[in-house]
Scaffold this motif. Structure first.
Motif, PDB file in Angstrom:
ATOM      1  N   ARG A 106      81.755  75.397  22.128  1.00 60.00           N
ATOM      2  CA  ARG A 106      81.818  73.787  21.904  1.00 60.00           C
ATOM      3  C   ARG A 106      81.311  73.163  22.931  1.00 60.00           C
ATOM      4  O   ARG A 106      80.488  72.148  23.101  1.00 60.00           O
ATOM      5  N   HIS A 107      81.679  73.703  24.410  1.00 57.38           N
ATOM      6  CA  HIS A 107      81.254  73.094  25.535  1.00 57.38           C
ATOM      7  C   HIS A 107      79.873  72.934  25.914  1.00 57.38           C
ATOM      8  O   HIS A 107      79.169  72.058  26.097  1.00 57.38           O
ATOM      9  N   ILE A 108      79.233  74.215  25.638  1.00 61.00           N
ATOM     10  CA  ILE A 108      77.850  74.383  25.917  1.00 61.00           C
ATOM     11  C   ILE A 108      76.955  73.398  24.829  1.00 61.00           C
ATOM     12  O   ILE A 108      75.892  72.854  25.362  1.00 61.00           O
ATOM     13  N   ALA A 109      77.280  73.615  23.545  1.00 59.74           N
ATOM     14  CA  ALA A 109      76.803  72.582  22.334  1.00 59.74           C
ATOM     15  C   ALA A 109      76.818  71.293  22.919  1.00 59.74           C
ATOM     16  O   ALA A 109      75.900  70.415  22.772  1.00 59.74           O
ATOM     17  N   ARG A 110      77.949  70.698  23.358  1.00 57.76           N
ATOM     18  CA  ARG A 110      78.413  69.457  23.777  1.00 57.76           C
ATOM     19  C   ARG A 110      77.271  69.060  24.867  1.00 57.76           C
ATOM     20  O   ARG A 110      76.681  67.922  25.026  1.00 57.76           O
ATOM     21  N   ALA A 111      77.015  69.589  26.069  1.00 56.81           N
ATOM     22  CA  ALA A 111      76.392  69.709  27.226  1.00 56.81           C
ATOM     23  C   ALA A 111      75.192  69.515  26.685  1.00 56.81           C
ATOM     24  O   ALA A 111      73.885  68.956  27.242  1.00 56.81           O
TER      25      ALA A 111
END
Length: 67
Positions: free
Chosen positions: A24-29
């Motif tokens: 989720r963090h990677i997708a957001r970034a």
């Protein structure tokens, strides 16, 4: 070409069932500051809805909803 509207909300759905939560963090970034539309894929997620409808630009104010 007209400028794309800012997204209020983008809904993402996993297309890989065993995706770890840190994705989720990677997708957001990866989405921040970029345009997206329904059907686009990022990491293990697929964009399934945007508000407003159509191509949009993801900003800091955009709510990303993971389903």
């Amino acid at each position: 070409m007209a400028e794309l509207p800012e997204a209020f909300e983008v809904v993402l759905r996993r297309f890989r069932p065993a995706a770890p939560p840190f994705h989720r963090h990677i997708a957001r970034a990866r989405l921040l500051g970029r345009d997206c539309r329904v059907g686009d894929r990022v990491v293990v997620y697929e964009v399934c809805e945007t508000r407003p409808d159509g191509p949009v630009v993801v900003t800091q104010a955009t709510v990303l909803r993971f389903e």
